[in-house]
Write an enzyme that holds these catalytic residues in place. Sequence first.
Site, PDB file in Angstrom:
ATOM      1  CG  ASP A   1      -2.109   0.944   1.027  1.00  0.00           C
ATOM      2  OD1 ASP A   1      -2.047   1.803   0.107  1.00  0.00           O
ATOM      3  OD2 ASP A   1      -3.089   0.856   1.791  1.00  0.00           O
TER       4      ASP A   1
HETATM    5  C1  BGC Z   1      -4.915   3.342   0.074  1.00  0.00           C
HETATM    6  C2  BGC Z   1      -4.988   2.347  -1.074  1.00  0.00           C
HETATM    7  C3  BGC Z   1      -4.801   3.072  -2.371  1.00  0.00           C
HETATM    8  C4  BGC Z   1      -3.483   3.814  -2.347  1.00  0.00           C
HETATM    9  C5  BGC Z   1      -3.186   4.593  -3.622  1.00  0.00           C
HETATM   10  C6  BGC Z   1      -3.684   4.207   0.024  1.00  0.00           C
HETATM   11  O1  BGC Z   1      -3.780   5.233   0.946  1.00  0.00           O
HETATM   12  O2  BGC Z   1      -4.956   2.654   1.290  1.00  0.00           O
HETATM   13  O3  BGC Z   1      -6.203   1.666  -1.052  1.00  0.00           O
HETATM   14  O4  BGC Z   1      -4.873   2.184  -3.441  1.00  0.00           O
HETATM   15  O5  BGC Z   1      -3.495   4.744  -1.276  1.00  0.00           O
HETATM   16  O6  BGC Z   1      -4.026   5.678  -3.750  1.00  0.00           O
END
Ligand code: BGC
Length: 757
Positions: free
Chosen positions: A231
């Site tokens: 993530d």
């Molecule tokens: C989120 C993810 C997301 C990523 C990119 C993170 O803060 O938890 O679900 O895909 O950001 O935007």
Amino acid sequence: MARNIKQLIAQMTLEEKAGLCSGLDFWHTKPVERLGVPSVMVSDGPHGLRKQAGDADHLGLNDSIRAVCFPAACATTSSFDVALVNKMGETLGDECQAENLSVLLGPAVNIKRSPLCGRNFEYMSEDPYLAGKMAASYIRGVQSKGVGTSIKHFAANNQEYNRMSCSSEVDERTLREIYLPPFEEAVKAAQPKTVMCSYNKINGVYSADNEWLLTKVLREEWGFEGYVMTDWGAISDRVQGIRAGLELEMPASGGANDAKIVAAVRDGSLDEALLDRAVERILNVVFDYMDNRRPDAVFDRDADHQKAVEVEKECAVLLQNNGVLPLAAGARVAYIGGFAAAPRYQGGGSSHINSSRVTSALDAAKAKNRAVTYVPGFPTDKDEADAAGLAAAVEAAKTADVAVIFAGLPDVFESEGYDRTSMAMPACQNALIAAVAAAQPNTVVVLHNGSPVECPWAEDVAAILELYLGGQGVGEACDALLWGEANPCGRLAETFPLRLEDTPCYLDFPGDGKTVKYSEGVYVGYRYYEAKKLPVRWAFGHGLSYTTFGFANLKLSAETLDDTGTLTVRVDVTNTGKVFGKEVVQLYVADKTGTFGRPLKELKGFAKVALAPGETKTVSLTLTARDLSWYNVELGDWYAASGAYEVMVGHASDDIRLTAAVQFTTQKQLPLHVSGATTIGELARDPRTAPVVAQMMQQAAQAFGGDGASLTGSDSDQAMMQAMMNGMPLKSLMSFGMMNAEQLDGLIAACGGAPQG
Ligand code: BGC
């Protein structure tokens, strides 16, 4: 295209290989131009494209291209319709091709442990079986277009509070039965191209460093073939990550982590073969996308808007209805509440879509020349009483045939990044609903929210329609549902508790900031409310229709099941009402063997059936041993005791219509470690040791002068003695003078244990 990726890797420098293991920028992988390795883009997800052309961020604060916002997963999962999410996935896959996105960052399948998790709107269900089936179908849809998915957030990321550092303290059985199965099902059935690991720790180890999670479970047990990315910013120890099976760091750490990989290979602390393995896994997915590019694909926003409308029609859940819905053609209706003119249709954070257009229920009603008036009634962006607005709403309600209140949660109430602190609706809305309902018996409430709310007025209103966060087409879908052009057919993928205090993890959510204990174990959602016999507002699986359905002729293909067989469950469903409608047949199973710690029922099958009035269809669902099983940590496997199980079929978890019995037999044996601490009851229950114990009891009885059939005279004395003996460890037989040390060792040996020593 035939390509030898191993050979390509052999030509790379150590720096190039390490570089490939982190992003070029927020959204791209790195290229190696001299070797023809392209840079590809990934993007959120999950219910539309958040492709950022300009300044990048991961919280949805900056603009992205105009795209189509489909209903969020809280809504789409309520459709209980695997074909529907598959089609939605196909549309999203086409959109990705048109926008040159190699991976769409979704689906998000974390279990709704508490209704308060800020991101529940983006998650699927409190039930792992349902989430797994829906996720797999979505993945198959997107990936059928040559675009990858990234199932997230792996794993045990069930709250937003301190999500980047907190440790989810959860026992392995609970992980295996509740939190991992959506991922397991998706990997086994649909092979997502990528998995996104979560920010949090699990039992003290960051997911990004967790070899048990990323390699043993994900790859060795489930057979995952793609790559794991972090993530955004979830990287922990970069070198350990490579060892653990974490391939891609997103976005990047300014080259610092790449340098650590290089240094670790040079000083011998990281085997270069493990780096090569990571690069190969990433390149497989990159080139798979390149080989399936369709640069001529078109993103037709108008056509896809219509698809978003159609999806939402299948998702909305009719929670309550005394017959006021559908609205009669020609009825004079007061639309009350700002969400009628500007619906809340998506949540905040990384899934936020810059919608190509949004239609409101009011626009849709006007377009159809319906006799509708409108008053805003309350502010939709905050909880602030508006006395004049409320008075106008009551007045409008009185002079209409029906009042429809468009209520819901303000944007700021639920979002990625933080959790809710209460399940309450804004007080200004609760007060308005109560006042309008007092003035107009035909009051309908339409809800726009991403997670359960307390509805203190539920018994005072005529109908409630849950739209969830219904995407940019929510207004048109709502219009069709209210006025009977579409028949509601969604079912709740989560329980609506009466009060926050009733929720399973009320005392343990969201933890102390450093750790969060999953003390409720497998008792999540309906598993908990049923075990505690707690009344709820609406149960898991609940949802009404403008027609009615009957169930008949439940038939099992056999009365028995074993470890390798399958059991076919057939049931006839009939539309017993007057209009076309869809029923969701739900199949639950229950363990009746007396095994400790099993929920009263668990969903193990479902099917959505479309039926014309009077029509009957036979639904066929399949069960296997796994569906009856729980995860036995000592065995390291799924296990169901031999004995009786119940198969239940019905309309909702609290509305079972038919049941049947099945007898299960297993060849699997639980590990048996007999020692002085083993109780007599344990041995008496186990077929391997029961004869030894029976013999021992008989000898003891004879020694005490009995007849060998009973220890003492009466049946109740015998039962008491038996119950006391059941809890007695073997070693106490010696303490109470019933055996000497030698005899005790002999007994333990006869049961397969090692002597006391
Ligand atoms: C989120 C993810 C997301 C990523 C990119 C993170 O803060 O938890 O679900 O895909 O950001 O935007």
